[in-house]
Scaffold this motif. Sequence first.
Motif, PDB file in Angstrom:
ATOM      1  N   ILE A   4       0.836  -1.197   0.000  1.00 47.28           N
ATOM      2  CA  ILE A   4       0.000   0.000   0.000  1.00 47.28           C
ATOM      3  C   ILE A   4       0.872   1.249   0.000  1.00 47.28           C
ATOM      4  CG2 ILE A   4      -1.685   1.318   1.343  1.00 47.28           C
ATOM      5  CD1 ILE A   4      -2.820  -1.388   2.253  1.00 47.28           C
ATOM      6  N   LEU A   5       1.906   1.277   0.834  1.00 53.34           N
ATOM      7  CA  LEU A   5       2.808   2.424   0.858  1.00 53.34           C
ATOM      8  C   LEU A   5       3.554   2.578  -0.456  1.00 53.34           C
ATOM      9  CD1 LEU A   5       4.283   2.110   4.451  1.00 53.34           C
ATOM     10  CD2 LEU A   5       2.650   3.789   3.616  1.00 53.34           C
ATOM     11  N   LEU A   6       3.925   1.483  -1.067  1.00 53.49           N
ATOM     12  CA  LEU A   6       4.629   1.531  -2.343  1.00 53.49           C
ATOM     13  C   LEU A   6       3.715   2.083  -3.444  1.00 53.49           C
ATOM     14  CD1 LEU A   6       7.196   0.832  -3.917  1.00 53.49           C
ATOM     15  CD2 LEU A   6       6.207  -1.408  -4.351  1.00 53.49           C
ATOM     16  N   ILE A   7       2.483   1.631  -3.490  1.00 49.38           N
ATOM     17  CA  ILE A   7       1.533   2.124  -4.499  1.00 49.38           C
ATOM     18  C   ILE A   7       1.227   3.601  -4.259  1.00 49.38           C
ATOM     19  CG2 ILE A   7      -0.857   1.934  -5.300  1.00 49.38           C
ATOM     20  CD1 ILE A   7      -0.593  -1.095  -4.813  1.00 49.38           C
ATOM     21  N   PHE A   8       1.025   3.987  -3.011  1.00 46.18           N
ATOM     22  CA  PHE A   8       0.720   5.378  -2.691  1.00 46.18           C
ATOM     23  C   PHE A   8       1.880   6.296  -3.059  1.00 46.18           C
ATOM     24  CE2 PHE A   8       0.640   8.965   0.314  1.00 46.18           C
ATOM     25  CZ  PHE A   8      -0.552   9.520  -0.082  1.00 46.18           C
ATOM     26  N   SER A   9       3.089   5.892  -2.716  1.00 47.12           N
ATOM     27  CA  SER A   9       4.241   6.737  -3.041  1.00 47.12           C
ATOM     28  C   SER A   9       4.471   6.805  -4.543  1.00 47.12           C
ATOM     29  CB  SER A   9       5.499   6.235  -2.328  1.00 47.12           C
ATOM     30  OG  SER A   9       5.827   4.939  -2.772  1.00 47.12           O
ATOM     31  N   THR A  10       4.206   5.735  -5.270  1.00 48.45           N
ATOM     32  CA  THR A  10       4.348   5.757  -6.723  1.00 48.45           C
ATOM     33  C   THR A  10       3.337   6.706  -7.352  1.00 48.45           C
ATOM     34  OG1 THR A  10       5.086   3.452  -6.678  1.00 48.45           O
ATOM     35  CG2 THR A  10       4.369   4.324  -8.793  1.00 48.45           C
ATOM     36  N   LEU A  11       2.101   6.656  -6.906  1.00 44.47           N
ATOM     37  CA  LEU A  11       1.085   7.553  -7.446  1.00 44.47           C
ATOM     38  C   LEU A  11       1.363   9.009  -7.077  1.00 44.47           C
ATOM     39  CD1 LEU A  11      -2.170   5.500  -6.821  1.00 44.47           C
ATOM     40  CD2 LEU A  11      -1.016   5.909  -8.995  1.00 44.47           C
ATOM     41  N   LEU A  12       1.877   9.232  -5.894  1.00 47.41           N
ATOM     42  CA  LEU A  12       2.161  10.589  -5.459  1.00 47.41           C
ATOM     43  C   LEU A  12       3.332  11.181  -6.227  1.00 47.41           C
ATOM     44  CD1 LEU A  12       1.412  12.822  -3.476  1.00 47.41           C
ATOM     45  CD2 LEU A  12       3.084  11.862  -1.899  1.00 47.41           C
ATOM     46  N   HIS A  20      -1.680  24.827  -8.228  1.00 45.88           N
ATOM     47  CA  HIS A  20      -3.098  24.479  -8.301  1.00 45.88           C
ATOM     48  C   HIS A  20      -3.391  23.097  -7.730  1.00 45.88           C
ATOM     49  CE1 HIS A  20      -3.781  27.954 -10.791  1.00 45.88           C
ATOM     50  NE2 HIS A  20      -2.765  27.588 -11.548  1.00 45.88           N
ATOM     51  N   GLY A  21      -2.423  22.199  -7.793  1.00 43.13           N
ATOM     52  CA  GLY A  21      -2.634  20.838  -7.321  1.00 43.13           C
ATOM     53  C   GLY A  21      -1.570  19.916  -7.874  1.00 43.13           C
ATOM     54  N   ILE A  22      -1.922  18.671  -8.052  1.00 43.46           N
ATOM     55  CA  ILE A  22      -1.003  17.686  -8.611  1.00 43.46           C
ATOM     56  C   ILE A  22      -1.377  17.481 -10.064  1.00 43.46           C
ATOM     57  CG2 ILE A  22      -0.148  15.332  -8.459  1.00 43.46           C
ATOM     58  CD1 ILE A  22      -0.834  15.431  -5.475  1.00 43.46           C
ATOM     59  N   VAL A  50      -5.341  16.112  -9.377  1.00 48.44           N
ATOM     60  CA  VAL A  50      -6.055  16.393  -8.130  1.00 48.44           C
ATOM     61  C   VAL A  50      -5.750  17.836  -7.751  1.00 48.44           C
ATOM     62  CG1 VAL A  50      -6.261  15.786  -5.693  1.00 48.44           C
ATOM     63  CG2 VAL A  50      -5.810  14.010  -7.341  1.00 48.44           C
ATOM     64  N   THR A  51      -6.763  18.588  -7.362  1.00 48.86           N
ATOM     65  CA  THR A  51      -6.541  19.951  -6.894  1.00 48.86           C
ATOM     66  C   THR A  51      -6.468  19.965  -5.374  1.00 48.86           C
ATOM     67  OG1 THR A  51      -8.901  20.420  -6.806  1.00 48.86           O
ATOM     68  CG2 THR A  51      -7.756  20.958  -8.869  1.00 48.86           C
TER      69      THR A  51
END
Length: 78
Positions: A4-12, A20-22, A50-51
């Motif tokens: 989960i942390l790996l997927i979250f950090s990859t998406l981030l 304005h956002g990402i 994402v804003t």
Amino acid sequence: MKPILLIFSTLLLTGCMNKHGISAKYYSDCKEYYDLQGYYHKECGEDDIVTYKAIGETGGKVIDVWTGREEKPKGNVW
């Protein structure tokens, strides 16, 4: 937990954080124009993934669900 942390950090880290956002680009394409009355308009952030406003609203809803608070009515109910 690690996947989960790996997927979250990859998406981030796949997007660029701008004012304005990402977004997929660091400098977002802005549409600038003057209307017929001569007022200047600048529309930015349409290409954002994402804003920051959406992140804040979602975070507020998650916190309300977590704490058990119900949404209060906005304005007059009549």
